[in-house]
Design a protein around this motif. Structure first.
Motif, mmCIF file in Angstrom:
data_model
loop_
_atom_site.group_PDB
_atom_site.id
_atom_site.type_symbol
_atom_site.label_atom_id
_atom_site.label_comp_id
_atom_site.label_asym_id
_atom_site.label_seq_id
_atom_site.Cartn_x
_atom_site.Cartn_y
_atom_site.Cartn_z
ATOM 1 N N ASP A 147 15.949 76.495 -35.130
ATOM 2 C CA ASP A 147 17.678 75.844 -34.701
ATOM 3 C C ASP A 147 18.670 76.603 -35.238
ATOM 4 O OD1 ASP A 147 15.981 73.974 -33.469
ATOM 5 O OD2 ASP A 147 16.543 72.121 -34.562
ATOM 6 N N PHE A 148 18.574 77.029 -36.585
ATOM 7 C CA PHE A 148 19.533 77.703 -37.090
ATOM 8 C C PHE A 148 19.812 79.086 -36.439
ATOM 9 C CE2 PHE A 148 21.739 80.177 -40.543
ATOM 10 C CZ PHE A 148 22.911 78.960 -40.930
ATOM 11 N N ALA A 149 18.824 79.715 -35.947
ATOM 12 C CA ALA A 149 19.091 81.186 -35.053
ATOM 13 C C ALA A 149 19.546 80.964 -33.861
ATOM 14 C CB ALA A 149 17.854 81.698 -35.117
ATOM 15 N N GLY A 150 19.484 79.740 -33.113
ATOM 16 C CA GLY A 150 19.735 79.302 -31.916
ATOM 17 C C GLY A 150 21.569 79.128 -31.698
ATOM 18 N N SER A 151 21.672 79.716 -30.547
ATOM 19 C CA SER A 151 23.027 79.303 -30.084
ATOM 20 C C SER A 151 23.329 78.237 -29.128
ATOM 21 C CB SER A 151 23.925 80.506 -29.802
ATOM 22 O OG SER A 151 23.330 80.776 -28.454
ATOM 23 N N GLU A 152 22.362 77.541 -29.030
ATOM 24 C CA GLU A 152 22.341 76.534 -27.984
ATOM 25 C C GLU A 152 21.981 75.222 -28.773
ATOM 26 O OE1 GLU A 152 23.471 76.242 -25.022
ATOM 27 O OE2 GLU A 152 24.281 78.224 -25.074
ATOM 28 N N PRO A 153 22.167 74.167 -28.551
ATOM 29 C CA PRO A 153 22.054 72.725 -29.304
ATOM 30 C C PRO A 153 20.753 72.376 -28.609
ATOM 31 C CG PRO A 153 23.938 72.208 -27.785
ATOM 32 C CD PRO A 153 23.526 73.779 -27.696
ATOM 33 N N ASN A 154 19.743 71.635 -29.501
ATOM 34 C CA ASN A 154 18.503 71.126 -29.024
ATOM 35 C C ASN A 154 18.457 69.648 -28.790
ATOM 36 O OD1 ASN A 154 16.598 73.474 -29.226
ATOM 37 N ND2 ASN A 154 17.139 73.446 -31.379
ATOM 38 N N ASP A 155 17.665 68.970 -28.407
ATOM 39 C CA ASP A 155 17.627 67.561 -28.125
ATOM 40 C C ASP A 155 17.081 66.897 -29.130
ATOM 41 O OD1 ASP A 155 18.932 67.858 -25.619
ATOM 42 O OD2 ASP A 155 17.132 67.894 -24.528
ATOM 43 N N TYR A 156 17.551 65.882 -29.564
ATOM 44 C CA TYR A 156 16.969 65.133 -30.781
ATOM 45 C C TYR A 156 17.032 63.574 -30.572
ATOM 46 C CZ TYR A 156 17.334 69.141 -33.923
ATOM 47 O OH TYR A 156 16.908 70.299 -34.420
ATOM 48 N N ARG A 157 16.142 62.784 -31.271
ATOM 49 C CA ARG A 157 16.112 61.492 -30.869
ATOM 50 C C ARG A 157 15.840 60.597 -32.629
ATOM 51 N NH1 ARG A 157 11.724 58.849 -26.936
ATOM 52 N NH2 ARG A 157 10.440 59.658 -28.513
ATOM 53 N N MET A 158 16.799 59.841 -32.698
ATOM 54 C CA MET A 158 16.510 59.023 -33.809
ATOM 55 C C MET A 158 16.011 57.638 -33.283
ATOM 56 S SD MET A 158 19.065 57.915 -36.844
ATOM 57 C CE MET A 158 20.036 59.505 -36.553
ATOM 58 N N PRO A 194 13.043 51.081 -35.871
ATOM 59 C CA PRO A 194 11.941 50.073 -35.737
ATOM 60 C C PRO A 194 11.909 48.974 -34.884
ATOM 61 C CG PRO A 194 12.594 50.306 -38.074
ATOM 62 C CD PRO A 194 13.611 51.161 -37.245
ATOM 63 N N ASP A 195 13.126 48.663 -34.350
ATOM 64 C CA ASP A 195 13.235 47.493 -33.243
ATOM 65 C C ASP A 195 13.027 47.987 -32.028
ATOM 66 O OD1 ASP A 195 15.503 48.894 -32.774
ATOM 67 O OD2 ASP A 195 16.906 47.214 -33.278
ATOM 68 N N GLY A 196 12.616 49.394 -31.878
ATOM 69 C CA GLY A 196 12.493 49.931 -30.398
ATOM 70 C C GLY A 196 13.777 50.629 -29.912
ATOM 71 N N GLY A 197 14.865 50.437 -30.293
ATOM 72 C CA GLY A 197 15.985 51.250 -29.917
ATOM 73 C C GLY A 197 15.990 52.807 -30.360
ATOM 74 N N SER A 198 17.003 53.381 -29.855
ATOM 75 C CA SER A 198 17.051 55.069 -30.306
ATOM 76 C C SER A 198 18.346 55.529 -29.874
ATOM 77 C CB SER A 198 15.869 55.659 -29.516
ATOM 78 O OG SER A 198 16.164 55.518 -27.918
ATOM 79 N N TRP A 199 18.684 56.511 -30.525
ATOM 80 C CA TRP A 199 19.840 57.449 -30.166
ATOM 81 C C TRP A 199 19.267 58.746 -29.713
ATOM 82 C CZ3 TRP A 199 23.798 56.608 -34.906
ATOM 83 C CH2 TRP A 199 23.957 55.182 -34.903
ATOM 84 N N GLU A 200 19.729 59.171 -28.725
ATOM 85 C CA GLU A 200 19.484 60.553 -28.202
ATOM 86 C C GLU A 200 20.683 61.529 -28.215
ATOM 87 O OE1 GLU A 200 16.860 60.789 -24.614
ATOM 88 O OE2 GLU A 200 15.429 59.288 -25.452
ATOM 89 N N PHE A 201 20.432 62.826 -28.677
ATOM 90 C CA PHE A 201 21.596 63.567 -28.741
ATOM 91 C C PHE A 201 21.330 64.898 -28.714
ATOM 92 C CE2 PHE A 201 20.255 62.047 -32.842
ATOM 93 C CZ PHE A 201 20.207 63.390 -33.565
ATOM 94 N N SER A 202 22.100 65.831 -28.393
ATOM 95 C CA SER A 202 22.152 67.276 -28.526
ATOM 96 C C SER A 202 22.977 67.628 -29.852
ATOM 97 C CB SER A 202 22.663 67.796 -27.319
ATOM 98 O OG SER A 202 21.753 67.716 -26.311
ATOM 99 N N ALA A 203 22.216 68.576 -30.721
ATOM 100 C CA ALA A 203 22.768 69.057 -31.814
ATOM 101 C C ALA A 203 22.069 70.330 -32.108
ATOM 102 C CB ALA A 203 22.346 67.983 -33.042
ATOM 103 N N GLY A 204 22.988 71.038 -33.041
ATOM 104 C CA GLY A 204 22.473 72.336 -33.607
ATOM 105 C C GLY A 204 22.409 71.947 -35.251
ATOM 106 N N LEU A 205 21.608 72.727 -35.976
ATOM 107 C CA LEU A 205 21.471 72.784 -37.213
ATOM 108 C C LEU A 205 22.591 73.410 -37.795
ATOM 109 C CD1 LEU A 205 19.827 72.173 -39.789
ATOM 110 C CD2 LEU A 205 18.480 74.203 -39.451
ATOM 111 N N THR A 206 23.374 73.057 -38.636
ATOM 112 C CA THR A 206 24.575 73.677 -39.321
ATOM 113 C C THR A 206 24.451 74.074 -40.806
ATOM 114 O OG1 THR A 206 25.764 71.528 -39.483
ATOM 115 C CG2 THR A 206 26.101 73.004 -37.551
ATOM 116 N N GLY A 207 23.602 73.190 -41.372
ATOM 117 C CA GLY A 207 23.283 73.502 -42.788
ATOM 118 C C GLY A 207 22.079 73.158 -43.197
#
Length: 139
Positions: free
Chosen positions: A81-92, A95-108
């Motif tokens: 993730d730190f070496a790449g220049s394109e964001p990756n897909d993540y999901r949080m 516990p209640d079954g909901g989620s947030w999906e997002f594209s992000a890059g490791l910045t630190g």
């Protein structure tokens, strides 16, 4: 009920085969923050001398996670993730079954190796584009 237990919240990363892989040993996760620009468009003829606002660009914040560091489970994520220049897909996932999906890059990434405690790492991911919010019914 006033609140919910956060236990079993997961931070996941989409693997090369499209499957969700849990980022191991997360003990604290926060974010993403969301903000929106506001522009004052008040004029001399605004009704009752009340300010008038229009809204502009939506800004995403960061996701921060703290993990009990294990090089076998974390170094590949950090390297890729730190070496790449394109964001990756993540999901949080919550516990209640909901989620947030997002594209992000490791910045630190910061490591902590105390003489009297567990090895830890703090990772910061900057979102790119809009997050997708899903509840249990839309997941």
């Amino acid at each position: 009920m006033a609140g919910h237990d956060a236990w079993s919240t997961l931070l996941e990363r989409r693997g090369s085969e499209g499957e969700w892989e849990t980022i191991a040993n997360v003990h604290n996760v926060s974010g993403p923050g969301l903000e929106r620009e506001e522009y004052d468009v008040t004029t001399h003829s605004s009704p009752g001398q009340w300010e008038e606002i229009i809204f502009g660009i939506k800004r995403t914040g960061e996701v921060e996670c703290e993990v009990y560091f294990d090089s076998e489970q974390h170094l590949h994520v950090i390297r890729e993730d730190f070496a790449g220049s394109e964001p990756n897909d993540y999901r949080m996932s919550f516990p209640d079954g909901g989620s947030w999906e997002f594209s992000a890059g490791l910045t630190g990434c910061e490591f902590d190796f105390p003489h009297d405690g567990p090895m830890e790492a703090s990772m910061t991911f900057k979102l790119s584009g809009p997050p997708s919010f899903m509840d249990e019914e839309t997941s």
